[in-house]
Design a protein around this motif. Structure first.
Motif, PDB file in Angstrom:
ATOM      1  N   GLN A  36       5.929  29.917  -8.534  1.00 22.43           N
ATOM      2  CA  GLN A  36       7.196  29.682  -7.843  1.00 22.43           C
ATOM      3  C   GLN A  36       7.459  28.189  -7.684  1.00 22.43           C
ATOM      4  N   LEU A  37       6.415  27.410  -7.424  1.00 22.00           N
ATOM      5  CA  LEU A  37       6.576  25.966  -7.305  1.00 22.00           C
ATOM      6  C   LEU A  37       7.001  25.358  -8.640  1.00 22.00           C
ATOM      7  N   ILE A  38       6.370  25.781  -9.722  1.00 27.23           N
ATOM      8  CA  ILE A  38       6.742  25.276 -11.052  1.00 27.23           C
ATOM      9  C   ILE A  38       8.198  25.642 -11.364  1.00 27.23           C
ATOM     10  N   LYS A  39       8.584  26.869 -11.054  1.00 29.78           N
ATOM     11  CA  LYS A  39       9.963  27.306 -11.292  1.00 29.78           C
ATOM     12  C   LYS A  39      10.937  26.450 -10.490  1.00 29.78           C
ATOM     13  N   ALA A  40      10.610  26.170  -9.236  1.00 25.71           N
ATOM     14  CA  ALA A  40      11.484  25.354  -8.391  1.00 25.71           C
ATOM     15  C   ALA A  40      11.585  23.921  -8.915  1.00 25.71           C
ATOM     16  N   PHE A  75      15.177  22.167 -10.261  1.00 28.17           N
ATOM     17  CA  PHE A  75      15.710  21.153  -9.364  1.00 28.17           C
ATOM     18  C   PHE A  75      16.678  20.231 -10.101  1.00 28.17           C
ATOM     19  N   ARG A  76      17.759  19.885  -9.440  1.00 26.73           N
ATOM     20  CA  ARG A  76      18.750  18.966 -10.023  1.00 26.73           C
ATOM     21  C   ARG A  76      18.999  17.835  -9.032  1.00 26.73           C
ATOM     22  N   MET A 124       0.844  -1.185   0.000  1.00 26.80           N
ATOM     23  CA  MET A 124       0.000   0.000   0.000  1.00 26.80           C
ATOM     24  C   MET A 124       0.892   1.252   0.000  1.00 26.80           C
ATOM     25  N   ARG A 125       0.568   2.208  -0.850  1.00 34.81           N
ATOM     26  CA  ARG A 125       1.363   3.426  -0.957  1.00 34.81           C
ATOM     27  C   ARG A 125       0.920   4.457   0.067  1.00 34.81           C
ATOM     28  N   ASN A 126       1.870   5.255   0.483  1.00 39.84           N
ATOM     29  CA  ASN A 126       1.592   6.348   1.402  1.00 39.84           C
ATOM     30  C   ASN A 126       1.037   7.515   0.593  1.00 39.84           C
ATOM     31  N   LYS A 127      -0.160   7.955   0.897  1.00 43.76           N
ATOM     32  CA  LYS A 127      -0.822   9.021   0.134  1.00 43.76           C
ATOM     33  C   LYS A 127      -0.208  10.399   0.399  1.00 43.76           C
ATOM     34  N   LYS A 128       0.632  10.519   1.425  1.00 45.11           N
ATOM     35  CA  LYS A 128       1.203  11.816   1.759  1.00 45.11           C
ATOM     36  C   LYS A 128       2.434  12.160   0.929  1.00 45.11           C
ATOM     37  N   HIS A 129       2.973  11.188   0.206  1.00 45.86           N
ATOM     38  CA  HIS A 129       4.181  11.424  -0.576  1.00 45.86           C
ATOM     39  C   HIS A 129       3.895  11.306  -2.068  1.00 45.86           C
ATOM     40  N   ILE A 130       4.609  12.114  -2.828  1.00 45.86           N
ATOM     41  CA  ILE A 130       4.528  12.029  -4.279  1.00 45.86           C
ATOM     42  C   ILE A 130       5.499  10.927  -4.709  1.00 45.86           C
ATOM     43  N   PRO A 131       5.074  10.017  -5.560  1.00 50.33           N
ATOM     44  CA  PRO A 131       5.988   8.966  -6.018  1.00 50.33           C
ATOM     45  C   PRO A 131       7.227   9.556  -6.709  1.00 50.33           C
ATOM     46  N   PHE A 132       8.361   8.928  -6.496  1.00 48.64           N
ATOM     47  CA  PHE A 132       9.623   9.402  -7.052  1.00 48.64           C
ATOM     48  C   PHE A 132       9.569   9.512  -8.566  1.00 48.64           C
ATOM     49  N   GLU A 133       8.867   8.571  -9.202  1.00 45.48           N
ATOM     50  CA  GLU A 133       8.758   8.583 -10.661  1.00 45.48           C
ATOM     51  C   GLU A 133       8.076   9.855 -11.148  1.00 45.48           C
ATOM     52  N   VAL A 134       7.082  10.302 -10.417  1.00 48.98           N
ATOM     53  CA  VAL A 134       6.363  11.537 -10.782  1.00 48.98           C
ATOM     54  C   VAL A 134       7.294  12.732 -10.625  1.00 48.98           C
ATOM     55  N   ILE A 135       8.079  12.739  -9.564  1.00 48.94           N
ATOM     56  CA  ILE A 135       9.024  13.835  -9.347  1.00 48.94           C
ATOM     57  C   ILE A 135      10.049  13.874 -10.473  1.00 48.94           C
ATOM     58  N   GLU A 136      10.569  12.727 -10.859  1.00 50.36           N
ATOM     59  CA  GLU A 136      11.541  12.670 -11.958  1.00 50.36           C
ATOM     60  C   GLU A 136      10.951  13.238 -13.241  1.00 50.36           C
ATOM     61  N   LYS A 137       9.718  12.849 -13.546  1.00 55.17           N
ATOM     62  CA  LYS A 137       9.065  13.329 -14.766  1.00 55.17           C
ATOM     63  C   LYS A 137       8.789  14.832 -14.690  1.00 55.17           C
ATOM     64  N   ALA A 138       8.391  15.316 -13.502  1.00 57.88           N
ATOM     65  CA  ALA A 138       8.124  16.747 -13.342  1.00 57.88           C
ATOM     66  C   ALA A 138       9.400  17.560 -13.541  1.00 57.88           C
ATOM     67  N   VAL A 139      10.501  17.094 -12.981  1.00 53.25           N
ATOM     68  CA  VAL A 139      11.785  17.781 -13.142  1.00 53.25           C
ATOM     69  C   VAL A 139      12.208  17.792 -14.609  1.00 53.25           C
ATOM     70  N   ALA A 140      11.841  16.735 -15.335  1.00 54.77           N
ATOM     71  CA  ALA A 140      12.146  16.667 -16.767  1.00 54.77           C
ATOM     72  C   ALA A 140      11.222  17.564 -17.589  1.00 54.77           C
TER      73      ALA A 140
END
Length: 67
Positions: A55-59, A63-64, A1-17
């Motif tokens: 500001q969130l989108i810019k950050a 992000f690197r 079961m996934r924790n609903k409070k965290h964004i999956p790492f895969e989503v973060i990677e795609k967002a940074v891309a």
């Protein structure tokens, strides 16, 4: 079961891309907090809300992972 409070790492990677759907998922995740921060005297200030989202989108895009 996934924790609903965290964004999956895969989503973060795609967002940074720069993938729009992933960036939107991150924005949706923080929508409640952004509304909370942009509320003054019981009213949501749309200008502040838009500025916080920008500001969130810019950050996200600056992000690197290699630091």
């Amino acid at each position: 079961m996934r924790n609903k409070k965290h964004i999956p790492f895969e989503v973060i990677e795609k967002a940074v891309a720069g993938e729009p759907k992933a960036i939107d998922a991150v924005l949706r995740h923080y929508t409640g907090y952004i509304k909370y921060l942009s509320t003054y005297q019981g009213h949501i200030n749309d200008d502040i809300q838009d500025r916080l989202k920008a500001q969130l989108i810019k950050a996200i895009l600056q992000f690197r992972f290699d630091r």
